[in-house]
Design a protein around this motif. Structure first.
Motif, PDB file in Angstrom:
ATOM      1  N   ALA A   1      43.881  33.790  42.787  1.00  0.00           N
ATOM      2  CA  ALA A   1      44.513  34.999  43.303  1.00  0.00           C
ATOM      3  C   ALA A   1      43.715  36.233  42.888  1.00  0.00           C
ATOM      4  O   ALA A   1      44.278  37.240  42.495  1.00  0.00           O
ATOM      5  N   ILE A   2      42.401  36.151  42.987  1.00  0.00           N
ATOM      6  CA  ILE A   2      41.547  37.250  42.541  1.00  0.00           C
ATOM      7  C   ILE A   2      41.811  38.523  43.327  1.00  0.00           C
ATOM      8  O   ILE A   2      41.622  39.618  42.839  1.00  0.00           O
ATOM      9  N   TRP A   3      42.303  38.394  44.554  1.00  0.00           N
ATOM     10  CA  TRP A   3      42.607  39.573  45.378  1.00  0.00           C
ATOM     11  C   TRP A   3      43.754  40.390  44.792  1.00  0.00           C
ATOM     12  O   TRP A   3      43.947  41.523  45.175  1.00  0.00           O
ATOM     13  N   GLY A   4      44.508  39.843  43.854  1.00  0.00           N
ATOM     14  CA  GLY A   4      45.612  40.552  43.229  1.00  0.00           C
ATOM     15  C   GLY A   4      45.223  41.318  41.977  1.00  0.00           C
ATOM     16  O   GLY A   4      46.039  42.020  41.403  1.00  0.00           O
ATOM     17  N   HIS A   5      43.966  41.193  41.546  1.00  0.00           N
ATOM     18  CA  HIS A   5      43.503  41.867  40.330  1.00  0.00           C
ATOM     19  C   HIS A   5      42.758  43.147  40.685  1.00  0.00           C
ATOM     20  O   HIS A   5      42.119  43.239  41.724  1.00  0.00           O
ATOM     21  N   SER A   6      42.804  44.118  39.813  1.00  0.00           N
ATOM     22  CA  SER A   6      42.081  45.379  40.016  1.00  0.00           C
ATOM     23  C   SER A   6      40.578  45.151  40.007  1.00  0.00           C
ATOM     24  O   SER A   6      40.085  44.183  39.434  1.00  0.00           O
ATOM     25  N   CYS A   7      39.861  46.078  40.616  1.00  0.00           N
ATOM     26  CA  CYS A   7      38.391  46.009  40.659  1.00  0.00           C
ATOM     27  C   CYS A   7      37.778  46.256  39.286  1.00  0.00           C
ATOM     28  O   CYS A   7      38.355  46.956  38.455  1.00  0.00           O
ATOM     29  N   ASP A   8      36.590  45.706  39.102  1.00  0.00           N
ATOM     30  CA  ASP A   8      35.819  46.020  37.909  1.00  0.00           C
ATOM     31  C   ASP A   8      34.354  46.320  38.224  1.00  0.00           C
ATOM     32  O   ASP A   8      33.548  46.524  37.343  1.00  0.00           O
ATOM     33  N   HIS A   9      34.007  46.363  39.519  1.00  0.00           N
ATOM     34  CA  HIS A   9      32.663  46.779  39.954  1.00  0.00           C
ATOM     35  C   HIS A   9      32.832  47.652  41.193  1.00  0.00           C
ATOM     36  O   HIS A   9      33.519  47.259  42.139  1.00  0.00           O
ATOM     37  N   PHE A  10      32.177  48.838  41.169  1.00  0.00           N
ATOM     38  CA  PHE A  10      32.405  49.820  42.219  1.00  0.00           C
ATOM     39  C   PHE A  10      31.133  50.136  42.978  1.00  0.00           C
ATOM     40  O   PHE A  10      30.064  50.297  42.381  1.00  0.00           O
ATOM     41  N   LEU A  11      31.258  50.220  44.299  1.00  0.00           N
ATOM     42  CA  LEU A  11      30.181  50.601  45.188  1.00  0.00           C
ATOM     43  C   LEU A  11      30.481  52.012  45.675  1.00  0.00           C
ATOM     44  O   LEU A  11      31.411  52.649  45.184  1.00  0.00           O
TER      45      LEU A  11
END
Length: 189
Positions: A27-37
């Motif tokens: 369920a990785i889509w439910g976790h906040s980002c940790d790398h930003f573009l």
């Protein structure tokens, strides 16, 4: 303390955190980002890392697992076009964005091309590229694309702000598409 030492110290405690470790990729889509573009972000799956390169007026983010490229993200104004004669295998939309996915057989491997095109100028298009041979590599790629999401980038004369959704609306359909689930192809938000 080394990274390995820290992991050995914290690993037993992390086993009690719901959704961590084995369930994290599911369920990785439910976790906040940790790398930003520039106008997007992603959650880096457990056991993976990212390298970034800016060779000219574009950026290349490479999601790696054990020194192997899992997902390459190109952000710039000149994404590589789809192969001639290929057709869209996945189409997703969000207000202001269109995503199209192409799946192409290349010998024993399958290449996945995902294009994110903004509806307005000033926002860079993105091209996500992954190649998988076998179920294990397909699972890694599904986890990497599952954490991807587009963000709002706002600028004014004195500041700039990147606002990203906490959950990825496109994450689950992208991961299912890489896994070969046909119902993902019809999803549109």
């Amino acid at each position: 303390m080394s990274k390995t030492g820290m992991w050995c110290f914290f690993a037993p405690a992390m086993a009690f955190v719901p959704g961590y470790a084995c369930g994290q990729e599911a369920a990785i889509w439910g976790h906040s980002c940790d790398h930003f573009l520039y106008g997007a972000c992603l959650r880096v799956p457990a056991g993976m890392s990212i390298s970034y390169e800016s060779p000219a007026d574009f950026g290349i983010h490479d999601v790696l697992k054990d020194q192997r490229s899992v997902l390459l993200v190109y952000e710039g104004d000149a994404p590589q076009p789809p192969s001639p004669g290929s057709s869209i295998d996945l189409k997703l939309t969000l207000p202001g964005y269109q995503l199209s996915g192409y799946r192409t057989a290349e010998g024993d491997s399958t290449r996945y091309d995902i294009f994110v095109k903004p509806d307005r100028s000033g926002v860079m298009p993105l091209h996500l590229i992954g190649t998988a041979t076998g179920a294990s590599q397909r699972k890694d790629l599904a986890a990497a694309v599952g954490g991807f999401r587009v963000c709002s980038f706002k600028r004014n004369h004195s500041s700039q702000t990147l606002t990203c959704p906490r959950q990825s609306v496109w994450g689950k359909p992208l991961a299912e598409w890489v896994d070969g689930l046909r119902e993902a192809a019809a999803v549109s938000e």
